[in-house]
Design a protein around this motif. Structure first.
Motif, PDB file in Angstrom:
ATOM      1  N   TYR A 116      46.097 -21.210  -0.927  1.00  0.00           N
ATOM      2  CA  TYR A 116      45.129 -22.193  -0.450  1.00  0.00           C
ATOM      3  C   TYR A 116      44.092 -21.470   0.362  1.00  0.00           C
TER       4      TYR A 116
ATOM      5  N   ILE B 245      40.194 -21.821   2.605  1.00  0.00           N
ATOM      6  CA  ILE B 245      39.275 -22.715   3.304  1.00  0.00           C
ATOM      7  C   ILE B 245      38.040 -21.929   3.707  1.00  0.00           C
TER       8      ILE B 245
ATOM      9  N   TYR C 288      35.033 -22.070   6.554  1.00  0.00           N
ATOM     10  CA  TYR C 288      34.599 -22.675   7.807  1.00  0.00           C
ATOM     11  C   TYR C 288      33.183 -22.213   8.135  1.00  0.00           C
TER      12      TYR C 288
ATOM     13  N   GLY D 261      28.002 -20.893  19.685  1.00  0.00           N
ATOM     14  CA  GLY D 261      28.508 -21.632  20.834  1.00  0.00           C
ATOM     15  C   GLY D 261      29.387 -22.816  20.493  1.00  0.00           C
ATOM     16  N   LYS D 262      29.767 -22.926  19.227  1.00  0.00           N
ATOM     17  CA  LYS D 262      30.595 -24.060  18.807  1.00  0.00           C
ATOM     18  C   LYS D 262      31.868 -23.586  18.113  1.00  0.00           C
ATOM     19  N   GLY D 263      32.773 -24.499  17.899  1.00  0.00           N
ATOM     20  CA  GLY D 263      34.000 -24.177  17.194  1.00  0.00           C
ATOM     21  C   GLY D 263      33.797 -24.203  15.697  1.00  0.00           C
ATOM     22  N   PRO D 264      34.700 -23.557  14.954  1.00  0.00           N
ATOM     23  CA  PRO D 264      34.611 -23.580  13.489  1.00  0.00           C
ATOM     24  C   PRO D 264      34.716 -25.004  12.956  1.00  0.00           C
TER      25      PRO D 264
ATOM     26  N   PHE E 204      42.485 -15.534   8.948  1.00  0.00           N
ATOM     27  CA  PHE E 204      41.045 -15.753   8.962  1.00  0.00           C
ATOM     28  C   PHE E 204      40.292 -14.447   8.733  1.00  0.00           C
ATOM     29  N   GLY E 205      39.209 -14.526   7.993  1.00  0.00           N
ATOM     30  CA  GLY E 205      38.310 -13.402   7.839  1.00  0.00           C
ATOM     31  C   GLY E 205      37.390 -13.272   9.043  1.00  0.00           C
ATOM     32  N   THR E 206      36.606 -12.196   9.065  1.00  0.00           N
ATOM     33  CA  THR E 206      35.750 -11.931  10.221  1.00  0.00           C
ATOM     34  C   THR E 206      34.412 -12.639  10.136  1.00  0.00           C
TER      35      THR E 206
ATOM     36  N   TYR F 198      43.910 -20.129  19.431  1.00  0.00           N
ATOM     37  CA  TYR F 198      43.437 -18.898  18.816  1.00  0.00           C
ATOM     38  C   TYR F 198      42.524 -18.175  19.802  1.00  0.00           C
TER      39      TYR F 198
ATOM     40  N   GLN G 299      39.192 -15.397  19.628  1.00  0.00           N
ATOM     41  CA  GLN G 299      38.192 -14.841  18.726  1.00  0.00           C
ATOM     42  C   GLN G 299      37.498 -13.686  19.413  1.00  0.00           C
TER      43      GLN G 299
ATOM     44  N   GLY H 128      38.979 -11.504  12.901  1.00  0.00           N
ATOM     45  CA  GLY H 128      39.178 -12.910  12.580  1.00  0.00           C
ATOM     46  C   GLY H 128      39.920 -13.614  13.705  1.00  0.00           C
ATOM     47  N   LEU H 129      39.935 -14.914  13.665  1.00  0.00           N
ATOM     48  CA  LEU H 129      40.701 -15.691  14.632  1.00  0.00           C
ATOM     49  C   LEU H 129      42.168 -15.262  14.588  1.00  0.00           C
TER      50      LEU H 129
ATOM     51  N   PHE I 237      39.980 -20.768  21.251  1.00  0.00           N
ATOM     52  CA  PHE I 237      39.829 -22.031  20.541  1.00  0.00           C
ATOM     53  C   PHE I 237      41.171 -22.733  20.422  1.00  0.00           C
TER      54      PHE I 237
ATOM     55  N   ASN J 277      46.493 -29.032   5.878  1.00  0.00           N
ATOM     56  CA  ASN J 277      46.088 -27.634   5.916  1.00  0.00           C
ATOM     57  C   ASN J 277      44.870 -27.365   6.796  1.00  0.00           C
ATOM     58  N   VAL J 278      44.039 -28.366   6.959  1.00  0.00           N
ATOM     59  CA  VAL J 278      42.761 -28.145   7.637  1.00  0.00           C
ATOM     60  C   VAL J 278      42.881 -28.383   9.131  1.00  0.00           C
ATOM     61  N   LEU J 279      42.475 -27.373   9.897  1.00  0.00           N
ATOM     62  CA  LEU J 279      42.472 -27.471  11.351  1.00  0.00           C
ATOM     63  C   LEU J 279      41.157 -28.048  11.846  1.00  0.00           C
TER      64      LEU J 279
ATOM     65  N   PHE K  64      38.903 -27.850  15.142  1.00  0.00           N
ATOM     66  CA  PHE K  64      38.775 -26.960  16.290  1.00  0.00           C
ATOM     67  C   PHE K  64      38.004 -27.619  17.433  1.00  0.00           C
ATOM     68  N   GLY K  65      38.344 -27.184  18.637  1.00  0.00           N
ATOM     69  CA  GLY K  65      37.536 -27.518  19.794  1.00  0.00           C
ATOM     70  C   GLY K  65      36.307 -26.628  19.864  1.00  0.00           C
ATOM     71  N   ALA K  66      35.485 -26.838  20.878  1.00  0.00           N
ATOM     72  CA  ALA K  66      34.221 -26.115  21.010  1.00  0.00           C
ATOM     73  C   ALA K  66      34.394 -24.720  21.592  1.00  0.00           C
TER      74      ALA K  66
END
Lengths: 114, 112
Positions: A32, A34, A36, A41-44, A104-106, B35, B37, B42-43, B90, B99-101, B103-105
């Motif tokens: 699977y 995804i 993002y 300044g924001k979350g994914p 997660f990728g970079t 997480y 960052q 990556g996270l 985060f 499956n989908v998270l 996230f917060g800011a």
């Protein structure tokens, strides 16, 4: 594509053009994926996902392509807009001995030029 | 719905100080996680929880503690901050089995 260095790869596109962002994943057992979007300044934020039994999935202005043979994922954004400027990264999910693991990728920095 | 709310947004600590990053979600999600960052990476998963009263370690748990006394809240505690913990943190949550998270800011922490 993915980066292991300190600087994110950058993709610059003109407004209105199509963007293609690439991701090479590592685990052939991943089932699977995804994409993002992360604005400064924001979350994914979730964009689109795809299961390993599919090779293409379309959303609104976005398409994800999966090539399991070469372990490659791409995100296509049609008619790129200034609001699309952000970092985009992919994530892969695989089952390990301890349960599902999300890697997660970079990321790739997308810059939209007016 | 507010989604996932993190506080504070910014924090500067001195080495050795302790603090707690707060995370709250109003979506009744069973799963919550933290997480970090860092540039060029990556996270990375620090700790996660599959439900109230249950927590487990992620990929990089050292130096951090968590607790989950309610479904809504999942605080992250730094017991003795180190410069290596300078990062953006985060919090993310999802329904069990999804499956989908979400996230917060994020919370940007600098340890001097």
């Amino acid at each position: 594509g993915e980066s292991v260095g300190l600087h994110l790869p950058t993709l610059s596109v003109q407004e209105g053009d199509n963007s293609i962002i690439n991701c090479a994943y590592s685990n052939s057992a991943s089932d699977y994926f995804i994409w993002y979007k992360q604005e400064s300044g924001k979350g994914p934020q979730f964009i689109i996902d795809i299961r390993s039994n599919m090779d293409k999935r379309q959303g609104q202005r976005v398409t994800v392509l999966l090539n399991k043979t070469v372990k490659h994922l791409s995100l296509q954004i049609a008619a790129t807009q200034p609001g699309d400027s952000a970092v985009y990264f992919c994530a892969e999910k695989a089952y390990t001995g301890g349960g599902n693991k999300l890697t997660f990728g970079t990321g790739t920095q997308l810059k939209v030029e007016l | 719905n507010a989604g996932v709310t993190q506080t504070p947004k910014f924090q500067v600590l001195k080495t050795g100080q302790s603090m707690t990053l707060q995370c709250a979600q109003d979506m009744n999600h069973e799963y919550m996680s933290w997480y970090r960052q860092d540039p060029g990476m990556g996270l990375r998963l620090i700790h996660y929880s599959v439900g109230a009263g249950i927590t487990d370690q992620g990929e990089v748990p050292n130096g951090y503690n968590v607790s989950r006394s309610t479904t809504e809240d999942f605080p992250l505690r730094l017991l003795s901050a180190a410069p290596s913990q300078t990062s953006v943190y985060f919090c993310a949550s999802k329904p069990s089995g999804a499956n989908v998270l979400t996230f917060g800011a994020g919370s940007r922490l600098t340890v001097l």
